[in-house]
Design a protein around this motif. Structure first.
Motif, short mmCIF file in Angstrom:
data_model
loop_
_atom_site.label_atom_id
_atom_site.label_comp_id
_atom_site.label_asym_id
_atom_site.label_seq_id
_atom_site.Cartn_x
_atom_site.Cartn_y
_atom_site.Cartn_z
N VAL A 83 -7.31 4.36 4.20
CA VAL A 83 -6.21 4.16 3.24
C VAL A 83 -5.14 3.23 3.80
O VAL A 83 -4.68 2.31 3.10
CB VAL A 83 -5.58 5.53 2.88
CG1 VAL A 83 -4.32 5.33 2.04
CG2 VAL A 83 -6.58 6.39 2.13
N MET A 84 -4.75 3.44 5.05
CA MET A 84 -3.57 2.76 5.58
C MET A 84 -3.84 1.36 6.12
O MET A 84 -2.98 0.47 6.00
CB MET A 84 -2.93 3.60 6.69
CG MET A 84 -2.37 4.92 6.20
SD MET A 84 -1.22 4.77 4.80
CE MET A 84 0.06 3.73 5.50
N ALA B 31 -7.42 8.52 6.75
CA ALA B 31 -6.14 7.81 6.88
C ALA B 31 -6.36 6.35 7.25
O ALA B 31 -5.65 5.46 6.77
CB ALA B 31 -5.27 8.50 7.93
N SER C 130 -1.80 11.89 10.08
CA SER C 130 -2.59 10.71 10.44
C SER C 130 -2.12 9.49 9.66
O SER C 130 -2.11 8.37 10.21
CB SER C 130 -4.07 10.97 10.17
OG SER C 130 -4.56 12.02 10.98
N LEU C 131 -1.75 9.67 8.40
CA LEU C 131 -1.22 8.56 7.62
C LEU C 131 0.04 7.98 8.27
O LEU C 131 0.22 6.76 8.34
CB LEU C 131 -0.91 9.01 6.20
CG LEU C 131 -2.11 9.33 5.30
CD1 LEU C 131 -1.63 9.95 3.99
CD2 LEU C 131 -2.94 8.09 5.02
N VAL D 253 -4.08 15.14 7.42
CA VAL D 253 -4.19 13.84 6.75
C VAL D 253 -2.83 13.16 6.70
O VAL D 253 -2.69 11.97 7.01
CB VAL D 253 -4.76 14.00 5.33
CG1 VAL D 253 -4.71 12.68 4.58
CG2 VAL D 253 -6.19 14.52 5.38
N ALA D 254 -1.78 13.93 6.32
CA ALA D 254 -0.44 13.35 6.22
C ALA D 254 0.05 12.86 7.59
O ALA D 254 0.63 11.77 7.70
CB ALA D 254 0.53 14.39 5.66
N GLY E 255 -0.33 4.38 9.87
CA GLY E 255 0.33 3.42 9.00
C GLY E 255 1.76 3.12 9.38
O GLY E 255 2.07 2.04 9.90
N TYR E 256 2.63 4.08 9.18
CA TYR E 256 4.07 3.84 9.35
C TYR E 256 4.42 3.43 10.77
O TYR E 256 5.18 2.47 10.97
CB TYR E 256 4.83 5.10 8.95
CG TYR E 256 6.32 4.98 9.08
CD1 TYR E 256 7.07 4.24 8.15
CD2 TYR E 256 6.99 5.59 10.14
CE1 TYR E 256 8.43 4.12 8.28
CE2 TYR E 256 8.36 5.47 10.28
CZ TYR E 256 9.08 4.74 9.34
OH TYR E 256 10.43 4.61 9.48
N ARG F 86 -8.46 11.66 10.15
CA ARG F 86 -8.10 10.40 10.79
C ARG F 86 -8.86 9.22 10.19
O ARG F 86 -8.29 8.15 9.98
CB ARG F 86 -8.36 10.50 12.30
CG ARG F 86 -7.34 11.39 13.01
CD ARG F 86 -7.82 11.82 14.40
NE ARG F 86 -6.77 12.53 15.12
CZ ARG F 86 -6.45 13.81 14.93
NH1 ARG F 86 -7.13 14.52 14.01
NH2 ARG F 86 -5.49 14.38 15.62
#
Length: 261
Positions: free
Chosen positions: A155-156, A152, A49-50, A46-47, A54-55, A149
């Motif tokens: 959320v993102m 993520a 994929s975030l 999850v981290a 996102g970033y 995924r």
């Protein structure tokens, strides 16, 4: 004499194939949501994929939104000048970016960048039998690959849409102040006063829907790829094309839902 029946039969086969594909995708989406709320949870996936969704998408989203906002300001000013309505530039840039251009452009950028990446990655894993290895290790592929995924994306992408809206409005503000002769305080005042809570909510809801669509389709096409390099290419192309179409269709439906008269 057989041309018309053959033509109708071809249409029928196409419709049935489309309905079957829709059913498979709906079933896949239902299973994904089920895996997202039931343990075990792979927090490392999850981290990662975030970060990936996102970033690492910030540069392309920011540049796209900034130049779109600037171009929108120029177009509105040019068109408004025909009716002596140049003063509406701040309001139209704000509502155009928040309601439509911001969410749609971010969604399409995510489809181009993230959907293709996910589809190619998972399709390659399937072709090289890495997914079979996961099953051998008693790890459900959808639990390990799809659920993180899609979560993520949910959320993102709304966060990216919010940032894209702000950057797009800032692009319009930059052009308005430096090229079109607007007063800075007046421009900001007109922008803030024209935005309603419904506009912001609709933008974020669209972002969540587009993130779900983009990530889900990348996983779905990757999991259902054909064999070989050609299969990976077809899966990637199909994922991006379908995601773009569904994002635009979802945008129409959500706009009708939030802003129907």
């Amino acid at each position: 004499m057989n041309v018309i029946p053959a033509f109708l039969a071809a249409i029928g086969r196409t419709v049935l194939a489309l309905l079957a594909a829709t059913g498979r995708l709906a079933q896949y989406a239902s299973q994904t949501l089920n895996h997202m709320v039931r343990p075990p949870f792979y927090l490392r996936e999850v981290a990662q994929s975030l970060l990936n969704i996102g970033y690492f998408s910030l540069p392309v989203v920011g540049l796209t939104a900034f130049f779109t906002g600037g171009a929108l300001a120029l177009q509105i000013y040019s068109g408004g000048a025909r009716f002596n309505a140049e003063a509406v530039v701040p309001q139209i840039v704000a509502i155009g970016m928040i309601r439509e251009l911001g969410p749609v452009l971010v969604g399409l950028m995510i489809a181009a960048r993230v959907t293709s990446s996910i589809a190619a990655e998972i399709a390659t894993m399937k072709v090289t039998e890495q997914i079979d290895a996961l099953v051998t290790l008693s790890t459900h592929p959808m639990k390990y690959l799809t659920a993180p995924r899609v979560l993520a994306g949910l959320v993102m992408v709304p966060l990216l849409v919010g940032l894209g809206d702000i950057i797009g409005i800032f692009g319009g503000y930059t052009i308005g102040i430096n090229s079109l002769g607007f007063n800075s305080a007046t421009y900001l005042h007109n922008t803030v006063n024209f935005i309603e809570a419904r506009d912001i909510v609709s933008s974020l809801v669209k972002g969540a829907a587009f993130g779900f669509i983009a990530t889900l389709l990348g996983c779905y096409y990757g999991m259902n790829t054909g064999r070989g390099a050609a299969g990976v290419g077809r899966a990637t192309k199909g994922a991006v094309e379908t995601a773009a179409i569904l994002i635009l269709a979802a945008n129409f439906l959500l706009t009708s839902l939030f802003f129907s008269i």
